[in-house]
Design a protein around this motif. Structure first.
Motif, PDB file in Angstrom:
ATOM      1  N   GLN A  13      -0.816 -21.805  68.238  1.00  0.00           N
ATOM      2  CA  GLN A  13      -1.376 -22.148  66.937  1.00  0.00           C
ATOM      3  C   GLN A  13      -2.191 -23.439  67.013  1.00  0.00           C
TER       4      GLN A  13
ATOM      5  N   LEU B 165      -5.454 -16.657  65.765  1.00  0.00           N
ATOM      6  CA  LEU B 165      -4.351 -16.774  66.715  1.00  0.00           C
ATOM      7  C   LEU B 165      -4.336 -15.628  67.713  1.00  0.00           C
TER       8      LEU B 165
ATOM      9  N   THR C 111       4.429 -19.956  70.550  1.00  0.00           N
ATOM     10  CA  THR C 111       3.730 -19.629  69.309  1.00  0.00           C
ATOM     11  C   THR C 111       3.124 -20.875  68.695  1.00  0.00           C
ATOM     12  N   LYS C 112       3.885 -21.952  68.644  1.00  0.00           N
ATOM     13  CA  LYS C 112       3.383 -23.196  68.052  1.00  0.00           C
ATOM     14  C   LYS C 112       2.230 -23.784  68.865  1.00  0.00           C
TER      15      LYS C 112
ATOM     16  N   ASN D 180       4.937 -24.172  61.703  1.00  0.00           N
ATOM     17  CA  ASN D 180       5.162 -22.765  61.416  1.00  0.00           C
ATOM     18  C   ASN D 180       6.460 -22.654  60.605  1.00  0.00           C
TER      19      ASN D 180
ATOM     20  N   VAL E  23      -4.966 -22.738  61.189  1.00  0.00           N
ATOM     21  CA  VAL E  23      -3.931 -21.868  61.766  1.00  0.00           C
ATOM     22  C   VAL E  23      -2.566 -22.541  61.711  1.00  0.00           C
TER      23      VAL E  23
ATOM     24  N   LYS F 205       3.629 -17.714  60.955  1.00  0.00           N
ATOM     25  CA  LYS F 205       3.167 -16.695  61.900  1.00  0.00           C
ATOM     26  C   LYS F 205       4.357 -16.127  62.668  1.00  0.00           C
TER      27      LYS F 205
ATOM     28  N   HIS G  43      -6.124 -23.503  66.282  1.00  0.00           N
ATOM     29  CA  HIS G  43      -6.604 -24.376  65.212  1.00  0.00           C
ATOM     30  C   HIS G  43      -7.691 -25.325  65.731  1.00  0.00           C
TER      31      HIS G  43
END
Length: 779
Positions: free
Chosen positions: A494, A504, A490-491, A652, A16, A21, A498
């Protein structure tokens, strides 16, 4: 199975992180459904507050007649410093920053009292009705005046290496001068706002737009005279922060909470844009005096710079800002014999604070200005002079503060950008254009970046996180970072997805909350994803290891061979859906939640000697900008910008490229259009969009090329990525020096244009006039 269709090989290839994303709130932003602090449904009985502001820059308060305020429509209460239950202070480091002025005002816009009314408008109208009598005192408004008066909020600091004076005297060439670089308003889209709701047993919930919930918790607790466990601060997201909501949100949180506590009713304090800009601090402006010696090739052999900032009336974060400026004066260049001084000038203006880059841009631009002058003095291309002075790989690789640069990629990065941007061919084309164009002049510049990543206060480099896996296989992550649009949630999502091998969409990030993860550091210094990503990874890893051990109980084999990928768990030849294994583990009483923690290793700093290893690693970058300047009006346009940025192994790429683009335009605004102006009475006159010019869409270059440099971090950062929040703000140095290059062409590149920042049209015209005058005198 050994073929490519093997489940184990599929699992190894799955991931991921490193994928482009969408921001986790992107759809909510577009649909207008993202909840900001002012959008939170108000509890019944909510009141609204407004601040009464000083009209003098420096004065004793002789009297305040607040009777007209209390008599105004809808007013419920009016409070002054004497009504604060606990400590009247919201300073982040030194206790010199009162919530409400107590007998003395030190800048125009300083809060003196707070009005609580039934509506926001009624509170604001009432706040302007006070009758005030002042005993005015002398005011200091500029850093130059502060230096002349020896007026400082902190003792000046100094960093020395080698014998600067002796090296300067031996140098065959030298350059001396001064430079002024203005400050910058954060201009977040969402202004300062706090919503305080009293709870039972002296409790208080504070919904606040802040980058530092834990600091807000401490300030509110002290202001109310209660323990920290009585206060919960929550922040789901901010509509921008840029440093302006690191420490300065404390005033708004504390004032709202004080009113709510005294009235035992919910109170919201939302700043109007004008009030926000009048009250809050900005990026520090800097004044520089420099003396630099160099040889015939342009190699710097001695450098001295004396920097003084406009700190404002209190210390706030000026000390760390000045420290970072000192540690970034070298930028990408090895300086053998150097003396760097920095002083935080006490002025009767807003107390300046954090802003994206946190002093780093102000430190680095000075050496870039000097190199630009050296190149012109020698008749050489500035890129060649920059390259001569770059840090080396095995020699000339120690910074003035003693940290060895072990990850230097500036040579390769600049070479790649030089080629991809067609720098040399465009330099020739610019010269041909200028030779044939008497009015419009083009300029071109390539500038590099080396930016240290970590808080310069070592203990702040820590983070915590909580990860919960629910019985249906869905996952919640909560961490100490705050989301201000930069994509930290978001990070982190992820990273968790992952680690647990799920899509996600199965992971959700919740609001930052001091009752979930305690003692958090500010989301600042470009450390948000580094610290909180590592903490969340640690928490998710523990859950994965428990699930792997349980899978071995079910299917045999070795836990180290269990793989989590594609919403599936692969164990000893068996494949089981992640939610199914989770349900079975729950029935077997396996712990499905965990806390995680991370502290950046290897950091140390001695503030007395200004030496140590303050940064975990360096992020690198470079940019080329081409501008055209109208020499009759001072107007200019950025025609093309090429940027290459070292994000390591990007978590990302979509978010990181967006951050580089945004930082570039924001930094360009700081250096060209965003002028802060105080009148002689000490009032900030640029306090609204009508008078303060941030870049618009039309200011962006039509040709804007941003790429990420392929380079894994040598340090064990989260998935070998690098920070991308602050360093790209230095990339638009290239815009400023391209403008200076265009102005220089007016005099055939024989005169160094005295160009200050921001390079407004007026400043450009002054610089052109100075060049023309110098050429005329020489003739």
């Amino acid at each position: 199975m050994n073929d490519a269709g093997s489940p184990i090989l599929k699992a190894a290839a799955w991931g991921v992180v490193g994928k482009a994303k969408a921001h986790e709130s992107a759809e909510l932003h577009v649909l207008g459904q993202a909840t900001y602090t002012d959008d939170i449904p108000e509890v019944q009985g909510t009141l609204h507050a407004a601040l009464g502001l000083s009209e003098k820059p420096h004065a004793r308060i002789v009297s305040m007649d607040l009777a007209p305020v209390r008599a105004s429509r809808g007013v419920v209460a009016v409070y002054t410093a004497q009504d604060i239950p606990g400590t009247n202070d919201c300073g982040p480091i030194i206790h010199d920053d009162p919530i409400l002025a107590d007998g003395l005002v030190q800048y125009v816009g300083q809060p003196m009292f707070v009005v609580v009314a039934d509506t926001h408008d009624n509170a604001r109208r009432a706040a302007r009705l006070a009758t005030l009598e002042y005993d005015e005192l002398p005011a200091i408004l500029t850093p130059q005046a502060a230096k002349a008066a020896q007026s400082y909020v902190l003792p000046p600091m100094q960093l020395k290496r080698g014998d600067w004076q002796a090296a300067f005297e031996r140098a065959p060439h030298s350059v001396k001068g001064e430079l002024y670089v203005g400050g910058q308003e954060q201009f977040y889209l969402e202004g300062q706002v706090a919503y305080a709701i009293p709870k039972e047993n002296k409790g208080m919930l504070v919904q606040c737009s802040t980058q530092h919930p834990s600091e807000m918790q401490h300030v509110v607790a002290h202001a109310l005279g209660v323990h920290s466990h009585n206060i919960v601060v929550e922040c789901r997201r901010m509509g921008g922060g840029f440093g302006g909501k690191e420490s300065q949100s404390a005033l708004w949180a504390a004032a709202a909470a004080i009113c709510a506590s005294l009235l035992m009713r919910p109170v919201k304090l939302r700043a109007d844009r004008d009030d926000d800009m009048l009250v809050t601090g900005k990026r520090h402006c800097f004044h520089y005096e420099y003396e630099v010696g160099y040889d015939a090739n342009g190699k710097i052999v001695a450098a001295k710079v004396d920097m003084v900032t406009r700190a404002g009336y209190s210390a706030d974060l000026s000390g760390p800002v000045a420290t970072r400026a000192v540690c970034h004066f070298d930028n990408t260049y090895y300086l053998s014999d150097v003396e760097i001084r920095a002083a935080c000038g006490k002025t009767n203006t807003q107390s300046n604070t954090a802003f994206r880059g946190f002093g780093g841009p102000q430190g680095a631009i000075a050496i870039e200005y000097v190199i630009d002058e050296i190149a012109r003095n020698l008749g050489r291309d500035s890129l060649d002079i920059r390259r001569i002075n770059f840090y080396g790989r095995d020699t000339d690789n120690v910074t003035p503060y003693g940290q060895v640069v072990v990850d230097n990629v500036i040579h390769e990065l600049v070479a790649e950008l030089e080629a991809s941007s067609e720098y040399r061919a465009r330099r020739e084309a610019v010269a041909r254009f200028n030779a044939a164009s008497p009015v419009l002049k083009k300029g071109l510049a390539l500038t590099p970046v080396k930016f240290g990543i970590a808080f310069n206060v070592t203990h702040l480099n820590q983070a915590g996180a909580l990860v919960h896996v629910y019985v249906d296989g869905s996952i919640i992550v909560n961490h100490g970072g705050t989301e201000m649009g930069q994509g930290i949630n978001t990070k982190v999502m992820q990273v968790v997805a992952h680690e647990l091998g799920v899509d996600l969409s199965h992971v959700r990030a919740t609001a930052t909350d001091t009752s979930k993860v305690s003692n958090t550091s500010a989301t600042a210094a470009s450390t948000g994803a580094d610290l909180n990503g590592k903490a969340a990874q640690d928490a998710a890893r523990q859950i994965r290891e428990r699930l792997a051990a349980y899978a071995v109980k079910l299917y045999g084999g070795d836990a180290k061979d269990v793989r989590f990928a594609g919403d599936t768990v692969f164990a000893n030849g068996h494949e089981v859906a992640f939610p199914v294994l989770v349900q079975q583990a729950y029935l077997a009483r396996v712990q499905l939640w965990s806390d995680g923690f991370y502290a950046t290793p290897g950091l140390h700093w001695d503030p007395k000697t200004m030496s140590g290893h303050p940064f975990s690693y360096y992020a690198y970058g470079a940019a080329v900008s081409e501008v055209v300047v109208d020499t009759l009006t001072g107007e200019w346009k950025l025609e093309r910008a090429d940027a290459l940025y070292d994000a390591g192994r990007s978590l990302n790429p979509a978010i990181d490229i967006g951050q580089v683009e945004g930082a570039f335009i924001q930094g360009m605004g700081w250096l060209t259009t965003e002028q802060l102006w105080w009148n002689e009475g000490g009032k900030l006159m640029t306090h609204a969009p009508s008078t303060y010019k941030i870049p618009g869409v039309s200011d962006c270059p039509e040709d804007f090329r941003v790429r990420l440099f392929d380079n894994g971090n040598v340090e064990d950062s989260i998935h070998r990525s690098k920070a991308v929040g602050e360093p790209p703000l230095l990339l638009p140095f290239s815009v400023f020096f391209a403008i200076r290059d265009a102005v220089s062409s007016v005099g055939g590149h024989k005169v160094n244009p005295p160009l200050n920042a921001p390079a407004t049209s007026e400043e450009i015209l002054k610089s052109i006039a100075a060049v023309e005058a110098a050429v005329g005198q020489a003739a």
